[in-house]
Scaffold this motif. Structure first.
Motif, PDB file in Angstrom:
ATOM      1  N   UNK A  81       0.825  -1.206   0.000  1.00  0.00           N
ATOM      2  CA  UNK A  81       0.000   0.000   0.000  1.00  0.00           C
ATOM      3  C   UNK A  81       0.864   1.264   0.000  1.00  0.00           C
ATOM      4  N   UNK A  82       1.936   1.240   0.775  1.00  0.00           N
ATOM      5  CA  UNK A  82       2.844   2.386   0.834  1.00  0.00           C
ATOM      6  C   UNK A  82       3.544   2.584  -0.507  1.00  0.00           C
ATOM      7  N   UNK A  83       3.962   1.498  -1.136  1.00  0.00           N
ATOM      8  CA  UNK A  83       4.618   1.570  -2.446  1.00  0.00           C
ATOM      9  C   UNK A  83       3.666   2.148  -3.499  1.00  0.00           C
ATOM     10  N   UNK A  84       2.411   1.689  -3.488  1.00  0.00           N
ATOM     11  CA  UNK A  84       1.448   2.202  -4.456  1.00  0.00           C
ATOM     12  C   UNK A  84       1.199   3.694  -4.239  1.00  0.00           C
ATOM     13  N   UNK A  85       1.145   4.125  -2.961  1.00  0.00           N
ATOM     14  CA  UNK A  85       1.008   5.547  -2.656  1.00  0.00           C
ATOM     15  C   UNK A  85       2.213   6.330  -3.195  1.00  0.00           C
ATOM     16  N   UNK A  86       3.421   5.839  -2.956  1.00  0.00           N
ATOM     17  CA  UNK A  86       4.625   6.533  -3.422  1.00  0.00           C
ATOM     18  C   UNK A  86       4.654   6.631  -4.947  1.00  0.00           C
ATOM     19  N   UNK A  87       4.248   5.557  -5.629  1.00  0.00           N
ATOM     20  CA  UNK A  87       4.171   5.603  -7.102  1.00  0.00           C
ATOM     21  C   UNK A  87       3.173   6.668  -7.539  1.00  0.00           C
ATOM     22  N   UNK A  88       2.001   6.668  -6.918  1.00  0.00           N
ATOM     23  CA  UNK A  88       0.984   7.664  -7.273  1.00  0.00           C
ATOM     24  C   UNK A  88       1.493   9.075  -7.016  1.00  0.00           C
ATOM     25  N   UNK A  89       2.094   9.272  -5.862  1.00  0.00           N
ATOM     26  CA  UNK A  89       2.580  10.604  -5.487  1.00  0.00           C
ATOM     27  C   UNK A  89       3.637  11.100  -6.476  1.00  0.00           C
ATOM     28  N   UNK A  90       4.517  10.198  -6.918  1.00  0.00           N
ATOM     29  CA  UNK A  90       5.610  10.603  -7.799  1.00  0.00           C
ATOM     30  C   UNK A  90       5.232  10.703  -9.272  1.00  0.00           C
ATOM     31  N   UNK A  91       4.237   9.939  -9.705  1.00  0.00           N
ATOM     32  CA  UNK A  91       3.931   9.909 -11.130  1.00  0.00           C
ATOM     33  C   UNK A  91       2.614  10.582 -11.512  1.00  0.00           C
ATOM     34  N   UNK A  92       1.763  10.931 -10.551  1.00  0.00           N
ATOM     35  CA  UNK A  92       0.465  11.524 -10.890  1.00  0.00           C
ATOM     36  C   UNK A  92       0.534  13.032 -11.071  1.00  0.00           C
ATOM     37  N   UNK A  93       1.681  13.618 -10.842  1.00  0.00           N
ATOM     38  CA  UNK A  93       1.825  15.068 -11.005  1.00  0.00           C
ATOM     39  C   UNK A  93       2.307  15.388 -12.421  1.00  0.00           C
ATOM     40  N   UNK A  94       2.286  16.653 -12.767  1.00  0.00           N
ATOM     41  CA  UNK A  94       2.793  17.089 -14.074  1.00  0.00           C
ATOM     42  C   UNK A  94       4.274  16.736 -14.199  1.00  0.00           C
ATOM     43  N   UNK A  95       5.046  16.994 -13.145  1.00  0.00           N
ATOM     44  CA  UNK A  95       6.476  16.657 -13.182  1.00  0.00           C
ATOM     45  C   UNK A  95       6.693  15.168 -13.384  1.00  0.00           C
ATOM     46  N   UNK A  96       5.882  14.353 -12.719  1.00  0.00           N
ATOM     47  CA  UNK A  96       5.997  12.907 -12.873  1.00  0.00           C
ATOM     48  C   UNK A  96       5.681  12.462 -14.286  1.00  0.00           C
ATOM     49  N   UNK A  97       4.645  13.046 -14.872  1.00  0.00           N
ATOM     50  CA  UNK A  97       4.269  12.698 -16.242  1.00  0.00           C
ATOM     51  C   UNK A  97       5.355  13.124 -17.229  1.00  0.00           C
ATOM     52  N   UNK A  98       5.924  14.311 -17.025  1.00  0.00           N
ATOM     53  CA  UNK A  98       7.000  14.785 -17.906  1.00  0.00           C
ATOM     54  C   UNK A  98       8.228  13.885 -17.774  1.00  0.00           C
ATOM     55  N   UNK A  99       8.566  13.508 -16.555  1.00  0.00           N
ATOM     56  CA  UNK A  99       9.718  12.627 -16.328  1.00  0.00           C
ATOM     57  C   UNK A  99       9.514  11.277 -17.014  1.00  0.00           C
ATOM     58  N   UNK A 100       8.326  10.729 -16.871  1.00  0.00           N
ATOM     59  CA  UNK A 100       8.029   9.444 -17.504  1.00  0.00           C
ATOM     60  C   UNK A 100       8.073   9.564 -19.022  1.00  0.00           C
ATOM     61  N   UNK A 101       7.509  10.639 -19.551  1.00  0.00           N
ATOM     62  CA  UNK A 101       7.537  10.866 -20.993  1.00  0.00           C
ATOM     63  C   UNK A 101       8.970  11.013 -21.496  1.00  0.00           C
ATOM     64  N   UNK A 102       9.791  11.773 -20.781  1.00  0.00           N
ATOM     65  CA  UNK A 102      11.197  11.937 -21.140  1.00  0.00           C
ATOM     66  C   UNK A 102      11.908  10.586 -21.168  1.00  0.00           C
ATOM     67  N   UNK A 103      11.639   9.755 -20.185  1.00  0.00           N
ATOM     68  CA  UNK A 103      12.250   8.425 -20.142  1.00  0.00           C
ATOM     69  C   UNK A 103      11.812   7.566 -21.320  1.00  0.00           C
ATOM     70  N   UNK A 104      10.523   7.593 -21.611  1.00  0.00           N
ATOM     71  CA  UNK A 104      10.027   6.772 -22.725  1.00  0.00           C
ATOM     72  C   UNK A 104      10.579   7.253 -24.068  1.00  0.00           C
ATOM     73  N   UNK A 105      10.644   8.566 -24.248  1.00  0.00           N
ATOM     74  CA  UNK A 105      11.231   9.115 -25.484  1.00  0.00           C
ATOM     75  C   UNK A 105      12.701   8.724 -25.575  1.00  0.00           C
ATOM     76  N   UNK A 106      13.420   8.815 -24.461  1.00  0.00           N
ATOM     77  CA  UNK A 106      14.837   8.442 -24.456  1.00  0.00           C
ATOM     78  C   UNK A 106      15.018   6.968 -24.795  1.00  0.00           C
ATOM     79  N   UNK A 107      14.156   6.119 -24.267  1.00  0.00           N
ATOM     80  CA  UNK A 107      14.231   4.694 -24.620  1.00  0.00           C
ATOM     81  C   UNK A 107      13.940   4.490 -26.100  1.00  0.00           C
ATOM     82  N   UNK A 108      12.977   5.238 -26.625  1.00  0.00           N
ATOM     83  CA  UNK A 108      12.683   5.150 -28.063  1.00  0.00           C
ATOM     84  C   UNK A 108      13.866   5.596 -28.904  1.00  0.00           C
TER      85      UNK A 108
END
Length: 182
Positions: free
Chosen positions: A29-56
């Protein structure tokens, strides 16, 4: 313990509705909260997008040429898609180990004056006007008491009382602060 609606008598002798329930927050439950907290924000979405583009870019460049800059794209690509989730899991495990009180259930009581949290011999009241926001995601209801602190209510543990809890919270927290799943 199953979440239950109860009538309790408070202070002035009037009967006011309250809802009592227990939750146990484990590593999952704590891990799922931390994932949500880190990835549900605009910064989290941008970071994830940057990572996916870099992998591409890494995969694309790998097809045509190999250069040392490919390592850079691979590192950036893995940073938010693999490394950060692993670090968040480590953080959840560490917090669970270092804080033995996390092994004990948390008893919540939603009442007219706020959310009363009890654990062992400690109790704390979070007044309704101090609630920063309420977010429902796939697995949890998160009641933020500050920008970074939240009450984590796993939906599986709330059973059929989830809708009653949502209604009670909605009656006491400004609608603009509540983000419920449809």
């Amino acid at each position: 313990m199953k979440a239950q609606g109860t009538l309790e008598e408070y202070g002035g002798g009037s009967m006011e509705k309250s809802i009592k329930f227990d939750v146990k927050v484990g590593v999952k439950e704590l891990y799922f909260f931390l994932l949500h907290y880190n990835y549900a924000s605009v910064n989290g979405a941008i970071s994830l997008l940057l990572s996916l583009v870099s992998l591409g870019v890494f995969v694309f460049r790998l097809q045509y040429e190999w250069s040392t800059s490919n390592w850079f794209f691979l590192a950036i690509g893995l940073l938010f898609t693999v490394v950060q989730p692993v670090l968040l899991l480590k953080m959840a495990v560490t917090q669970k180990i270092k804080n033995p009180s996390m092994n004990d259930p948390l008893e919540y009581e939603l009442r007219e004056d706020g959310i009363l949290l009890r654990q062992n011999d400690l109790e704390q009241l979070a007044p309704w006007d101090g609630i920063a926001k309420v977010v429902e995601n796939k697995k949890q209801i998160l009641v933020y008491t500050s920008r970074v602190n939240a009450c984590i209510w796993p939906k599986k543990q709330l059973e059929e009382q989830k809708e009653e809890l949502k209604l009670y919270v909605s009656e006491h927290v400004d609608a603009g602060l509540c983000k419920w799943k449809a």
